[in-house]
Write a protein that holds these residues in place. Structure first.
Motif, mmCIF file in Angstrom:
data_model
loop_
_atom_site.group_PDB
_atom_site.id
_atom_site.type_symbol
_atom_site.label_atom_id
_atom_site.label_comp_id
_atom_site.label_asym_id
_atom_site.label_seq_id
_atom_site.Cartn_x
_atom_site.Cartn_y
_atom_site.Cartn_z
ATOM 1 N N GLY A 111 14.181 -3.214 3.100
ATOM 2 C CA GLY A 111 13.870 -2.868 4.486
ATOM 3 C C GLY A 111 12.384 -3.016 4.779
ATOM 4 O O GLY A 111 11.559 -3.145 3.868
ATOM 5 N N ASP A 112 12.044 -2.972 6.051
ATOM 6 C CA ASP A 112 10.647 -3.116 6.463
ATOM 7 C C ASP A 112 9.761 -2.005 5.916
ATOM 8 O O ASP A 112 8.576 -2.211 5.677
ATOM 9 C CB ASP A 112 10.551 -3.150 7.989
ATOM 10 C CG ASP A 112 11.202 -4.385 8.583
ATOM 11 O OD1 ASP A 112 11.310 -5.404 7.863
ATOM 12 O OD2 ASP A 112 11.606 -4.344 9.764
ATOM 13 N N GLU A 113 10.329 -0.814 5.740
ATOM 14 C CA GLU A 113 9.568 0.339 5.259
ATOM 15 C C GLU A 113 9.541 0.442 3.738
ATOM 16 O O GLU A 113 8.914 1.343 3.195
ATOM 17 C CB GLU A 113 10.161 1.625 5.847
ATOM 18 C CG GLU A 113 10.159 1.668 7.364
ATOM 19 C CD GLU A 113 8.748 1.647 7.945
ATOM 20 O OE1 GLU A 113 7.865 2.344 7.402
ATOM 21 O OE2 GLU A 113 8.528 0.925 8.932
#
Length: 175
Positions: free
Chosen positions: A137-139
């Motif tokens: 994921g982006d995080e």
């Protein structure tokens, strides 16, 4: 004529053996599967080193709680990092739980003298052991790779040990 048939049979057998070798190579294990802090991780074999049973670890004052201290592994002082603790899991371990855990030394090619404490070694895994995958994921931290899902629906997080060993959080053991 018999020589021609024998040659053809030999070529057929060689082709079959080459095909078998290709299939076997595709199923070669890529990761060491471990559990830590109730989560499942895939550690690249090329970035993993020797595995040791839990032994005496000398604590070091004024360090992060996830930095357990140093251990003498084959005559080399090695920093021991609690993988679950580093990733944010607060998991107190009993002495019995520690005795069942293992230390996984990072490959010497990474040029970091450290070992990861893992709760359990699960075995070797190849890509064929999984039915689906998801990109990070982006995080997600930079050292998180693909998340794989096995046939039982279990999530396995791939960790890039080289990226982890260079991450500022990993390198900053002081409080």
């Amino acid at each position: 004529m018999a020589q021609r048939e024998a040659l053809k049979e030999l070529q057929t057998r060689l082709a079959a053996r080459l095909q078998e070798a290709k299939v076997r190579d595709m199923a070669v294990a890529s990761w060491l599967a471990v559990q830590s802090g109730g989560r499942h991780f895939l550690l690249p074999l090329a970035q993993s080193g020797e595995i040791f049973p839990w032994g005496g670890v000398q604590s070091v004052p004024y360090t992060q709680p996830w930095f357990l201290g140093v251990a003498n592994l084959r005559g080399t002082l090695t920093g021991v990092v609690d993988l679950a603790g580093l990733l944010g899991a607060v998991q107190p371990r009993s002495e019995q739980a520690l005795l069942e855990s293992s230390l996984l030394v990072l490959n010497a090619a990474l040029e970091v003298n450290a070992a990861l404490l893992v709760d359990r070694l699960v075995g070797l895994r190849s890509a064929q052991a999984f039915v689906a995958s998801e990109p990070p994921g982006d995080e997600a931290p930079a050292y998180f790779g693909t998340t794989y899902i096995d046939a039982q629906g279990m999530l396995w997080q791939e960790l890039n040990l080289q990226a982890l060993s260079q991450h500022p959080a990993f390198l900053s053991i002081s409080v």
